[in-house]
Design a protein around this motif. Structure first.
Motif, short mmCIF file in Angstrom:
data_model
loop_
_atom_site.label_atom_id
_atom_site.label_comp_id
_atom_site.label_asym_id
_atom_site.label_seq_id
_atom_site.Cartn_x
_atom_site.Cartn_y
_atom_site.Cartn_z
N UNK A 1 12.00 -1.72 -19.74
CA UNK A 1 11.19 -2.52 -20.66
C UNK A 1 12.11 -3.17 -21.67
N UNK A 2 12.16 -4.49 -21.64
CA UNK A 2 13.01 -5.28 -22.55
C UNK A 2 14.45 -4.81 -22.50
N UNK A 3 14.94 -4.58 -21.27
CA UNK A 3 16.34 -4.24 -21.07
C UNK A 3 16.69 -2.78 -21.26
N UNK A 4 15.74 -1.93 -21.58
CA UNK A 4 16.00 -0.50 -21.81
C UNK A 4 15.16 0.32 -20.85
N UNK A 5 15.77 1.37 -20.27
CA UNK A 5 15.01 2.24 -19.37
C UNK A 5 14.49 3.44 -20.15
N UNK A 6 13.21 3.69 -19.99
CA UNK A 6 12.56 4.79 -20.69
C UNK A 6 12.20 5.89 -19.69
N UNK A 7 12.17 7.11 -20.21
CA UNK A 7 11.83 8.28 -19.41
C UNK A 7 10.75 9.09 -20.12
N UNK A 8 10.06 9.91 -19.34
CA UNK A 8 9.22 10.94 -19.92
C UNK A 8 9.85 12.29 -19.54
N UNK A 9 10.08 13.13 -20.55
CA UNK A 9 10.66 14.45 -20.34
C UNK A 9 9.61 15.51 -20.64
N UNK A 10 9.66 16.57 -19.87
CA UNK A 10 8.78 17.72 -20.10
C UNK A 10 9.60 18.86 -20.68
N UNK A 11 9.18 19.35 -21.85
CA UNK A 11 9.86 20.47 -22.49
C UNK A 11 9.01 21.72 -22.45
N UNK A 12 9.53 22.77 -21.82
CA UNK A 12 8.82 24.03 -21.69
C UNK A 12 9.44 25.04 -22.64
N UNK A 13 8.61 25.67 -23.44
CA UNK A 13 9.09 26.61 -24.45
C UNK A 13 9.67 27.85 -23.80
N UNK A 14 10.83 28.28 -24.30
CA UNK A 14 11.44 29.51 -23.82
C UNK A 14 10.66 30.71 -24.33
N UNK A 15 10.50 31.72 -23.47
CA UNK A 15 9.76 32.91 -23.90
C UNK A 15 10.51 33.69 -24.96
N UNK A 16 11.87 33.72 -24.87
CA UNK A 16 12.70 34.40 -25.87
C UNK A 16 13.69 33.38 -26.39
N UNK A 17 13.70 33.22 -27.72
CA UNK A 17 14.62 32.27 -28.30
C UNK A 17 16.05 32.79 -28.20
N UNK A 18 17.00 31.93 -27.90
CA UNK A 18 18.40 32.38 -27.83
C UNK A 18 18.89 32.80 -29.21
#
Length: 567
Positions: free
Chosen positions: A543-560
């Motif tokens: 779109x207008x010279x830029x490529x866009x994405x959709x990312x899926x972020x899944x929450x970690x069960x235990x934070x590092x």
């Protein structure tokens, strides 16, 4: 000088002709055929996110300055009835013009006679500037409706009837509605002409009326209805919401040099009939001199205000249209009596030009000549020749028929008003036949939004015909600005974030639109849209010279664990 006499058609015939002309020019069945343009996407997004009880101008969770809530509030009402987004935006503008046309007719009728009313109405909706701007889903035509109503109320109740308290109250109420539609321009354009009114319309003595102070208080009540929700949201200072269009010195110089000619061209062809309102010879025999002076003062004061205020929007020229239209109707009979034959001769040239252009459009649709794509004025995408062939040919045939009828009948009883109207309608039919279907093919935003929606359906295991869940929120990530139209066509709620830590921590799965792969310690990320970058221009995610994405972020069960600098 020979006197030219013309006989106006019957009242019902004129009313039907004007109604048919209006429908042909603004073609309601095609209003939603092209995607959102320019700022239309902002008003559509505001309408979707509108809280009807606390109207505000919010897009993707962000408050937008320089915009006012009444117009998107009206659009939001239509959307809640299931009416299409593009149609809802534009039909309010067209509907406002229809009411303005009725007001112009009534003003001309009361000022002189019914013939003046019909001429005023015809000019009101068929001028080039009005046709050009009404088809955009912008609030200006609705704001003009409130502004013109305020002017008429001030003159009718104040100057004509001497009821100044009522005049101030009604006009300031209408200005308050106009403020919530187009902002400070409503009160500025209302007040500036009043400063230059001469007796018996001088305002200074009328400012001491109680209705004036009550009206001012009522106007600022409307201002508070707009400003308080913005203060409560805490992201905007309403006092700074006066938009300025930055321009270079060259732009300013060009505006100052070109503006008078621009006005003459944009009100064509009615400029041929409007000039007597500003001629001293016609003013001496004016049948309603006080009302004409009132309208003339509005036109002249706003003309110079817009001329020497080059940072204003060119769209503001429409505010000159209602008073010029009524003035044209008031002086029509005298002008035609003196110069009817000459006016028919000039209009005949444009009728002939319309007929020739219409024949060219018919040839364009009916021949299979491989049109050269190297010619600048021929659009590169000619696919609409197939999809729009039947309608385009019919519109061109109708335009040619109107133009030929005008040429044939101009010496057989056709009035100058109807000749002008036929010229306007024939040219606009050609506009609908060529430009609008080509505009409908420019659907880059719609394609990106649909591609986003299909990618989300695939990840959510939905069928292609199923809508996205109503509780789904897609986040517009850091570094992504604008993208309003594609997000609207995507069909999901959208919220802007500036940092990934603004994502809700209690939501297990989130979707983020971005241009780069996100990195955050509390979520794992994966591509929802295709990862590969295609060099093909048909890639829907570019779109207008830029490529866009959709990312899926899944929450970690235990934070590092945090790294405190120890090995």
């Amino acid at each position: 000088m020979a006197v030219y006499e013309e006989t106006m058609p019957r009242r019902l015939t004129l009313a039907i002709c004007l109604a048919v002309a209006f429908l042909l020019m603004y073609s309601p069945f095609q209003l939603g055929s092209w995607q959102l343009r320019r700022r239309e996407d902002r008003y559509a997004a505001m309408a979707y996110e509108m809280d009807l009880s606390r109207p505000n101008t919010v897009v993707h969770g962000e408050q937008i300055p320089f915009h006012y809530p009444l117009y998107p509030w009206l659009v939001s009402l239509l959307l809640r009835f299931g009416i299409g987004m593009e149609f809802s935006l534009r039909v309010i503008s067209v509907g406002s013009l229809a009411i303005l046309t009725i007001l112009a007719w009534e003003a001309g009728r009361r000022a002189v006679d019914e013939r003046a009313g019909y001429v005023s109405a015809a000019m009101m909706f068929s001028s080039l500037i009005i046709f050009e701007k009404t088809l955009d889903g912008y609030p200006h035509m609705t704001g003009l409706l409130f502004l013109f109503s305020a002017w008429l109320a001030w003159f009718t109740y104040g100057v004509a009837r001497g009821q100044w308290n009522r005049a101030w109250l009604i006009s300031f109420t209408l200005c308050g509605l106009g403020f919530n539609t187009i902002g400070w321009a409503a009160i500025i354009f209302f007040a500036v002409p009043l400063v230059f009114m001469r007796r018996p319309m001088t305002v200074w003595a009328k400012l001491r009326k109680p209705g004036f102070f009550l009206g001012v208080a009522l106007f600022f009540t409307f201002v508070m209805l707009w400003g308080v929700p913005r203060w409560l949201l805490g992201r905007d200072n309403p006092l700074q919401s006066i938009e300025v269009f930055p321009e270079t010195f060259g732009d300013v110089a060009l505006h100052l040099a070109w503006f008078p000619f621009d006005v003459l061209l944009r009100f064509f062809p009615w400029t041929l009939l409007a000039w007597p309102a500003f001629c001293v010879a016609f003013a001496a025999i004016d049948r309603n001199p006080i009302f004409s002076r009132f309208l003339r003062t509005i036109v002249i004061s706003l003309f110079f205000l817009l001329w020497f205020l080059p940072l204003s929007d060119a769209r503001n020229l429409i505010f000159l249209a209602p008073p010029i239209s009524v003035l044209c109707g008031i002086n029509y009979a005298l002008l035609v009596r003196r110069h009817g034959k000459q006016l028919h001769g000039l209009l005949g040239i444009f009728s002939f030009g319309s007929a020739v252009a219409g024949v060219g459009v018919i040839i364009f649709y009916t021949t299979f000549f491989p049109w050269s794509l190297d010619i600048g004025f021929i659009p590169e995408n000619l696919d609409f020749r197939d999809s729009h062939r039947v309608v385009g040919i019919l519109q061109a045939l109708l335009a040619v028929g109107m133009a030929c009828y005008a040429i044939y009948m101009r010496r057989r009883g056709l009035t100058v008003m109807m000749h002008s109207l036929l010229v306007c309608v024939s040219f606009t039919l050609l506009f609908w036949a060529i430009h609008i279907p080509h505009r409908a093919l420019l659907d880059e935003e719609r394609c990106l939004g649909k591609a986003f929606a299909e990618a989300l359906r695939g990840d959510l295991l939905l069928n292609s015909w199923e809508p996205l869940p109503s509780d789904l929120t897609v986040y517009k990530g850091p570094g992504v600005s604008g993208l309003v139209s594609p997000c609207l066509y995507m069909g999901a709620k959208v919220k802007k974030i500036y940092r990934l830590d603004e994502l809700p921590g209690d939501v297990e799965k989130v979707y983020v639109i971005g241009t780069e792969y996100p990195v955050s310690p509390d979520r794992t990320w994966e591509y929802v849209t295709p990862k590969d970058i295609f060099d093909s221009p048909s890639d829907p995610y570019v779109y207008r010279g830029t490529r866009f994405y959709i990312f899926k972020g899944v929450r970690l069960s235990v934070k590092p664990p945090r790294n405190n600098g120890q090995l």
